[in-house]
Design a protein around this motif. Structure first.
Motif, PDB file in Angstrom:
ATOM      1  N   SER A  70       0.576  -1.468  -0.061  1.00  0.00           N
ATOM      2  CA  SER A  70       0.096  -0.137   0.541  1.00  0.00           C
ATOM      3  C   SER A  70       0.938   1.047   0.237  1.00  0.00           C
ATOM      4  O   SER A  70       1.921   1.438   0.398  1.00  0.00           O
ATOM      5  N   ASP A  71       0.342   2.880  -0.721  1.00  0.00           N
ATOM      6  CA  ASP A  71       1.084   3.607  -0.379  1.00  0.00           C
ATOM      7  C   ASP A  71       1.409   3.777   1.137  1.00  0.00           C
ATOM      8  O   ASP A  71       2.048   4.912   0.982  1.00  0.00           O
ATOM      9  N   ARG A 100       0.086  -1.931  -4.875  1.00  0.00           N
ATOM     10  CA  ARG A 100       0.831  -2.477  -6.212  1.00  0.00           C
ATOM     11  C   ARG A 100       1.505  -3.749  -5.693  1.00  0.00           C
ATOM     12  O   ARG A 100       2.273  -4.495  -5.033  1.00  0.00           O
ATOM     13  N   GLU A 102       3.891  -7.114  -6.328  1.00  0.00           N
ATOM     14  CA  GLU A 102       5.107  -7.513  -7.363  1.00  0.00           C
ATOM     15  C   GLU A 102       5.274  -8.850  -6.776  1.00  0.00           C
ATOM     16  O   GLU A 102       4.752  -9.547  -5.392  1.00  0.00           O
ATOM     17  N   PRO A 111       7.476  -5.545  -9.816  1.00  0.00           N
ATOM     18  CA  PRO A 111       6.971  -4.802  -9.738  1.00  0.00           C
ATOM     19  C   PRO A 111       5.561  -4.592 -10.945  1.00  0.00           C
ATOM     20  O   PRO A 111       6.053  -4.415 -12.422  1.00  0.00           O
ATOM     21  N   SER A 112       3.935  -4.699 -10.334  1.00  0.00           N
ATOM     22  CA  SER A 112       3.403  -4.849 -11.598  1.00  0.00           C
ATOM     23  C   SER A 112       2.983  -3.454 -11.568  1.00  0.00           C
ATOM     24  O   SER A 112       2.746  -2.436 -10.976  1.00  0.00           O
ATOM     25  N   ASP A 114      -0.122  -2.927 -12.781  1.00  0.00           N
ATOM     26  CA  ASP A 114      -1.481  -2.593 -12.266  1.00  0.00           C
ATOM     27  C   ASP A 114      -1.342  -2.023 -11.032  1.00  0.00           C
ATOM     28  O   ASP A 114      -0.569  -2.942 -10.116  1.00  0.00           O
ATOM     29  N   ARG A 115      -2.611  -2.299 -10.453  1.00  0.00           N
ATOM     30  CA  ARG A 115      -2.986  -1.727  -9.471  1.00  0.00           C
ATOM     31  C   ARG A 115      -4.334  -2.541  -8.595  1.00  0.00           C
ATOM     32  O   ARG A 115      -5.362  -2.668  -9.461  1.00  0.00           O
TER      33      ARG A 115
END
Length: 249
Positions: A70-71, A100, A102, A111-112, A114-115
């Motif tokens: 998460s951010d 995110r 990965e 890392p992808s 996509d989210r």
């Protein structure tokens, strides 16, 4: 320089409403045999409720560690099995959660782009946001699952299991599109100022238009019969996504 994501996708298309071939599902691209020597990012295929928790499952590198970040700095992780299948158990979030994905294999991290977005503590839509591409709904959704936009172009998408062809109408234009083997479809729509009515397979949907605030980060609002989300993809490009309710008019 920041670029409009959907506008890049539409750069080679003529004006008006243009049908797009449905994009192959990500799980097909991420089959274990397709990896070669590269570390693949994980593919989230399902998110299901298990009591007070959520279980995200999908496909990654065999025996790799899969992480959802998460951010805010939180992370949830699990190891894929020998076939690349994984399940990550996470507590149902208190509100909205953007993650995110990965893959970690040794010192390599993939890392992808996509989210994974979980809205309303898991009670709202659960989707995979894709920069420059169609949003993939993982929850129960109507035939029009999402409308992605970048201020210049719009990309409508969804699932229509059992239908060989669907008709999409918007802005006075009509186009026919063939769903893929999984029933998924996508079609590029012409730009439109303000709200617009989009008809898919004979059903009307009221797209609310672009969000008014250009602020960065994740912005979620309940609007009309659906959710409107503004988010930032790789490179800082902004994209908005509208997610109509299952029973949206």
């Amino acid at each position: 320089m920041k670029r409009a994501m959907l506008s890049m996708v539409a750069a080679v298309l003529a004006g008006g409403v243009v049908a797009c071939s449905p994009e192959p599902p990500q799980q097909d691209k991420a089959s274990p045999e397709a990896a070669g020597d590269w570390t693949r990012p994980p593919v989230i295929q399902r998110v299901e409720r298990a009591g007070s928790a959520l279980v995200a499952s999908g496909l990654a590198e065999p025996d790799a560690r899969v992480v959802l970040r998460s951010d805010g700095g939180g992370a949830f992780a699990a190891s894929a099995d020998a076939s690349g299948r994984f399940e990550i158990r996470l507590p149902a979030p208190a509100e909205h959660l953007l993650l995110r994905p990965e893959t970690q294999v040794g010192q390599d991290t993939a890392p992808s782009p996509d989210r994974l977005l979980i809205l309303a503590a898991g009670q709202g839509p659960i989707v995979v946001l894709r920069p420059g591409g169609p949003t993939r709904r993982l929850d129960a959704a109507p035939v029009l699952g999402a409308v992605d936009s970048d201020g210049r172009m719009r990309l409508a998408s969804g699932r229509a299991p059992g239908l060989a062809q669907i008709e999409v109408r918007s802005g006075g234009e009509t186009v026919q599109v063939d769903p893929d083997a999984q029933g998924r479809w996508s079609v590029m729509l012409a730009p439109h100022d303000g709200p617009d009515q989009i008809q898919v397979a004979g059903r009307d949907f009221n797209w609310p238009g672009e969000p008014g605030s250009p602020a960065g980060g994740l912005a979620v609002e309940r609007i009309g019969s659906g959710w409107r989300v503004a988010w930032t993809g790789p490179g800082g490009a902004r994209q908005a996504t509208w997610l109509p309710d299952l029973g949206a008019p």
